[in-house]
Scaffold this active site. Sequence first.
Site, PDB file in Angstrom:
ATOM      1  N   LYS A  80     -10.332  -3.084  -5.274  1.00 20.12           N
ATOM      2  CA  LYS A  80     -11.280  -1.924  -5.447  1.00 20.12           C
ATOM      3  C   LYS A  80     -10.426  -0.125  -6.170  1.00 20.12           C
ATOM      4  CE  LYS A  80     -13.720  -3.045  -1.765  1.00 20.12           C
ATOM      5  NZ  LYS A  80     -13.745  -3.292  -0.370  1.00 20.12           N
ATOM      6  N   LYS A 113       0.502  -1.527   0.167  1.00 17.73           N
ATOM      7  CA  LYS A 113      -0.047   0.044   0.331  1.00 17.73           C
ATOM      8  C   LYS A 113       1.296   0.796  -0.157  1.00 17.73           C
ATOM      9  CE  LYS A 113      -4.648  -1.495   1.335  1.00 17.73           C
ATOM     10  NZ  LYS A 113      -5.504  -0.886   3.196  1.00 17.73           N
ATOM     11  N   LYS A 173      -3.683  -8.652  -8.173  1.00 20.34           N
ATOM     12  CA  LYS A 173      -5.256  -8.887  -7.246  1.00 20.34           C
ATOM     13  C   LYS A 173      -6.132  -7.951  -7.545  1.00 20.34           C
ATOM     14  CE  LYS A 173      -5.811  -7.869  -2.982  1.00 20.34           C
ATOM     15  NZ  LYS A 173      -5.586  -7.559  -1.681  1.00 20.34           N
TER      16      LYS A 173
HETATM   17  P1  TYM Z   1     -11.124  -5.982   1.990  1.00 15.88           P
HETATM   18  O1  TYM Z   1     -11.981  -5.104   2.273  1.00 15.88           O
HETATM   19  O2  TYM Z   1      -9.813  -5.813   1.685  1.00 15.88           O
HETATM   20  O3  TYM Z   1     -11.468  -7.220   1.899  1.00 15.88           O
HETATM   21  C1  TYM Z   1     -12.895  -7.764   2.179  1.00 15.88           C
HETATM   22  C2  TYM Z   1     -12.525  -9.429   2.049  1.00 15.88           C
HETATM   23  O4  TYM Z   1     -12.602  -9.632   0.533  1.00 15.88           O
HETATM   24  C3  TYM Z   1     -11.410 -10.662   0.564  1.00 15.88           C
HETATM   25  N1  TYM Z   1     -10.485 -10.114  -1.008  1.00 15.88           N
HETATM   26  C4  TYM Z   1     -10.367 -10.992  -1.862  1.00 15.88           C
HETATM   27  N2  TYM Z   1     -10.834 -12.501  -1.797  1.00 15.88           N
HETATM   28  C5  TYM Z   1     -10.127 -13.083  -2.593  1.00 15.88           C
HETATM   29  N3  TYM Z   1     -10.305 -12.485  -3.755  1.00 15.88           N
HETATM   30  C6  TYM Z   1      -9.571 -11.010  -4.355  1.00 15.88           C
HETATM   31  N4  TYM Z   1      -9.210 -10.039  -5.550  1.00 15.88           N
HETATM   32  C7  TYM Z   1      -9.800 -10.763  -3.691  1.00 15.88           C
HETATM   33  N5  TYM Z   1      -9.655  -8.966  -3.023  1.00 15.88           N
HETATM   34  C8  TYM Z   1     -10.332  -8.976  -1.778  1.00 15.88           C
HETATM   35  C9  TYM Z   1     -10.218 -10.128   1.408  1.00 15.88           C
HETATM   36  O5  TYM Z   1      -9.961 -11.109   1.515  1.00 15.88           O
HETATM   37  C10 TYM Z   1     -11.593 -10.166   2.801  1.00 15.88           C
HETATM   38  O6  TYM Z   1     -11.590 -11.494   3.247  1.00 15.88           O
HETATM   39  N6  TYM Z   1      -8.617  -5.538   6.216  1.00 15.88           N
HETATM   40  C11 TYM Z   1      -9.949  -6.932   5.846  1.00 15.88           C
HETATM   41  C12 TYM Z   1     -10.710  -5.829   7.229  1.00 15.88           C
HETATM   42  C13 TYM Z   1     -10.379  -6.361   8.206  1.00 15.88           C
HETATM   43  C14 TYM Z   1     -10.822  -7.880   8.265  1.00 15.88           C
HETATM   44  C15 TYM Z   1     -10.399  -7.910   9.838  1.00 15.88           C
HETATM   45  C16 TYM Z   1     -11.228  -8.880   8.024  1.00 15.88           C
HETATM   46  C17 TYM Z   1     -10.685  -5.043   9.140  1.00 15.88           C
HETATM   47  N7  TYM Z   1     -10.345  -6.408  10.563  1.00 15.88           N
HETATM   48  C18 TYM Z   1     -11.033  -8.432  10.795  1.00 15.88           C
HETATM   49  C19 TYM Z   1     -10.860 -10.420   8.613  1.00 15.88           C
HETATM   50  C20 TYM Z   1     -10.653 -10.065  10.380  1.00 15.88           C
HETATM   51  C21 TYM Z   1      -9.722  -5.418   4.343  1.00 15.88           C
HETATM   52  O7  TYM Z   1      -9.360  -5.074   3.500  1.00 15.88           O
HETATM   53  O8  TYM Z   1     -10.729  -6.529   3.505  1.00 15.88           O
END
Ligand code: TYM
Length: 376
Positions: free
Chosen positions: A241, A112, A238
Amino acid sequence: MKKRIFSGMQPTGQLHLGNYLGALRNWVKLQKDYECFYGVMDLHAITLPQDPKTLARNTRETAAAFYAAGIDPSQCAVYPQSAVLEHTYLQWLLANHTPLGWLNRMTQFKEKSAGIHKSFIKNIKPISDLSGEEKERINQKIQELEPFMKIVVDGGSIIDVEANLGLFAYPVLMAADILIYKATHVPVGEDQKQHLELSRDVAGAFNRHYGVEYFPIPEPQILGEAARVMSLRDGTKKMSKSDESDYSRINLTDDADAIKKKFQKAKTDPLPCPSAVEEFKQRPEIENLFTIYAALADKSAKDVVAEFSGKQLSAFKNALADLAIARLEPITKRMRELMQDEAEIDRLINKSLERARALAAKHLAEVKDIIGLWRG
Ligand code: TYM
């Protein structure tokens, strides 16, 4: 007793197929067998600049996407992270058990900050040498980022971008999100694996320091064929967004036409459909599309390869688009309906919020007793 799940998504823009296949779809499947807490992680979102009005709208829209995908509000708690203050309180307590070296190893932080860095450094010309329009764009970006990042300018050129403490400490907040509910399981996509390992380490470090077995060591659940969905423009990146190109991802709000166009334009090689999964190694874009198909069809990638072997890629892409439309259209439709009635979304959120707050408060009080903090 039912085992407990915590997981969450950032409301940083439209959810995409990666979020759905990597996480949301599994959340829906798991809700029968676990007590579930699903957060809209707005405190994580503000580690990068967000427009306040857009953030508030995206927070509701993300909750709406959870319900539209099949999360049952009578079973699961769905709420914005910022509404349960105990997350951030516990983050401070856990920060004292997190050596900096553990955070320094986090690849997502590096990516990031490097991403932000690159978008600036790309422009190595001194700012004063830029054309009017370019200069305005860069200055606007600096203004937007300045409170979050330190932009180091030398000789009129941007030479470095320093990330903020929030972005660095982000994985500790993640550990707190999970541990404040004493969650035992965390369903996520592949990209969150390293963060979850850190959560496990932090839970263990706390327990050891106080000689307790208070926090369960949370188990990651990385499930299904599509735990890592890649960009439609580059099979080594990957799906995300934040990718500049909207053609790199399928958004949960895309209509049928957009989904068709995006799959037809998806980058591929000139060869026909693969005849064995072993070909995936050399053909990352093909692997991605076949994996997406397999996940959407609830089949193995091997079976999908066998089904399309010898066929033209264009025929496969059409079948993939039709399948994605069939799966996503009902979700998109329900999401749109829900977004017409914001009061109803708020009502659902507020109902489950009480449950989340009560459990978080109970656990925080116990943690304070373990540490010896004043409880009055
Ligand atoms: P975030 O918002 O980036 O993504 C949410 C969920 O989607 C999954 N994901 C993907 N899975 C497969 N292929 C992809 N290209 C892809 N992009 C995103 C992510 O693995 C995630 O499960 N830090 C986390 C949010 C968070 C969280 C937590 C998750 C904050 N606290 C505690 C679990 C437990 C995040 O930014 O996810």
